[in-house]
Design a protein around this motif. Structure first.
Motif, PDB file in Angstrom:
ATOM      1  N   ALA A  71       0.819  -1.211   0.000  1.00 12.79           N
ATOM      2  CA  ALA A  71       0.000   0.000   0.000  1.00 12.79           C
ATOM      3  C   ALA A  71       0.854   1.263   0.000  1.00 12.79           C
ATOM      4  CB  ALA A  71      -0.925   0.005   1.223  1.00 12.79           C
ATOM      5  N   GLU A  72       2.046   1.213   0.610  1.00 17.26           N
ATOM      6  CA  GLU A  72       2.869   2.420   0.716  1.00 17.26           C
ATOM      7  C   GLU A  72       3.303   2.969  -0.635  1.00 17.26           C
ATOM      8  OE1 GLU A  72       4.946   2.197   5.116  1.00 17.26           O
ATOM      9  OE2 GLU A  72       6.022   1.324   3.420  1.00 17.26           O
ATOM     10  N   PRO A  73       3.910   2.165  -1.518  1.00 16.53           N
ATOM     11  CA  PRO A  73       4.303   2.738  -2.809  1.00 16.53           C
ATOM     12  C   PRO A  73       3.121   3.162  -3.661  1.00 16.53           C
ATOM     13  CG  PRO A  73       4.721   0.373  -2.759  1.00 16.53           C
ATOM     14  CD  PRO A  73       4.409   0.777  -1.372  1.00 16.53           C
ATOM     15  N   VAL A  74       2.006   2.427  -3.595  1.00 14.83           N
ATOM     16  CA  VAL A  74       0.814   2.809  -4.350  1.00 14.83           C
ATOM     17  C   VAL A  74       0.306   4.160  -3.867  1.00 14.83           C
ATOM     18  CG1 VAL A  74      -1.604   2.208  -4.781  1.00 14.83           C
ATOM     19  CG2 VAL A  74       0.154   0.443  -4.910  1.00 14.83           C
ATOM     20  N   HIS A  75       0.272   4.334  -2.563  1.00 12.36           N
ATOM     21  CA  HIS A  75      -0.190   5.593  -1.964  1.00 12.36           C
ATOM     22  C   HIS A  75       0.703   6.751  -2.404  1.00 12.36           C
ATOM     23  CE1 HIS A  75      -2.284   8.087   0.896  1.00 12.36           C
ATOM     24  NE2 HIS A  75      -1.211   8.300   1.623  1.00 12.36           N
TER      25      HIS A  75
END
Length: 288
Positions: free
Chosen positions: A270-274
């Motif tokens: 979720a972190e890189p997508v966010h």
């Protein structure tokens, strides 16, 4: 996934939600870029949580960005359910101990650090003799004076280099100069690389909890595109300008760079997508 701005990311641009990024560029630039390393530090997710989360992410709106599920060989027997694409972490000498049909689809094999050229050549030979041709292979580079002899042994084999870019201690993070030199050394030998650990966010930043200086995965992408100036690219924190440069790439530009920097492991997909959504590098359908 929260709505707060992560370290290393600017406030979300007003134009981000309206962005219509060329689908061919997006598919080429970020497809299968994020290997799911949820089992590894600092996340250390239990298998019972990590596997269902991986399946949900694959079925979600950013599933095409997700690479294989990374798992050490010692935990392979505890992986159940429908087959998954996995990247197996295993010592070369243990490859012949794997069952003929382990259940999961082994799409990648990564081995621990090769200490020298002899160990590298043994690993390359063993993987060639044991693995199907379509399985990608990577050998972690030593962060010692032996790095170049290991790379020399990898050159021309099709085996990728695995670059450690962080960890739970400050000394596990290579300096800008070290990482730039390694990227350049790979480029000089036409060796593709993947990264492991530490690339938690898109842009270079200091972690507020640990004080560690983290490389950004977009910095590494730009350094792979411009290895002669890799130091400058790794130092950058001008997020909006970096994102604009990436948006100006053509699909062929993206394909060329991704053939060099193939993927990186992240314990929280979720972190890189966010981060990419906040930078306007993902279309509206993927903005959390």
């Amino acid at each position: 996934m929260t709505g707060s701005t992560p370290p290393g990311s600017p406030a979300r641009p007003e134009a981000a939600a309206r962005l219509d990024l060329d689908a061919a560029l997006l598919d080429t630039l970020f497809a299968r870029f994020f290997d799911d390393a949820a089992l590894f530090p600092p996340g250390n997710a239990p298998m019972a949580d990590a596997v269902p989360a991986h399946r949900r992410a694959l079925a979600g709106p950013h599933g095409d960005l997700l690479g294989p599920f990374v798992i050490p060989a010692a935990r392979l027997a505890s992986l159940d359910g429908p087959p998954l694409d996995i990247a197996l972490i295993i010592a070369p000498a243990s490859l012949d101990e794997l069952p003929d049909n382990p259940g999961p689809r082994v799409v990648a094999v990564e081995t621990p650090v090769a200490a020298d050229k002899d160990q590298t050549r043994f690993a390359v030979r063993t993987m060639a003799a044991t693995l199907a041709p379509e399985v990608t292979r990577a050998i972690e580079l030593p962060r010692t004076s032996a790095r170049d002899e290991v790379l020399d042994a990898l050159a021309g084999t099709g085996v990728r280099a695995k670059l450690r870019t962080g960890g739970l201690r400050a000394d596990l993070f290579p300096t800008v100069d070290e990482l730039a030199a390694t990227i350049r050394a790979c480029a000089e030998r036409d060796i593709a690389f993947k990264c492991t650990a530490g690339l938690h966010h898109a842009i270079r930043h200091t972690d507020p909890a640990t004080g560690f200086e983290h490389h950004g995965f977009l910095n590494v992408l730009l350094a792979a595109a411009d290895p002669a100036d890799a130091e400058a690219q790794l130092h950058r924190t001008d997020a909006a300008t970096m994102a604009a440069e990436l948006r100006a790439w053509t699909p062929s530009d993206a394909a060329r760079v991704r053939s060099i920097f193939t993927s990186f492991g992240t314990c929280d997909v979720a972190e890189p997508v966010h981060d990419l959504a906040h930078l306007g590098l993902l279309p509206e359908r993927i903005i959390p």
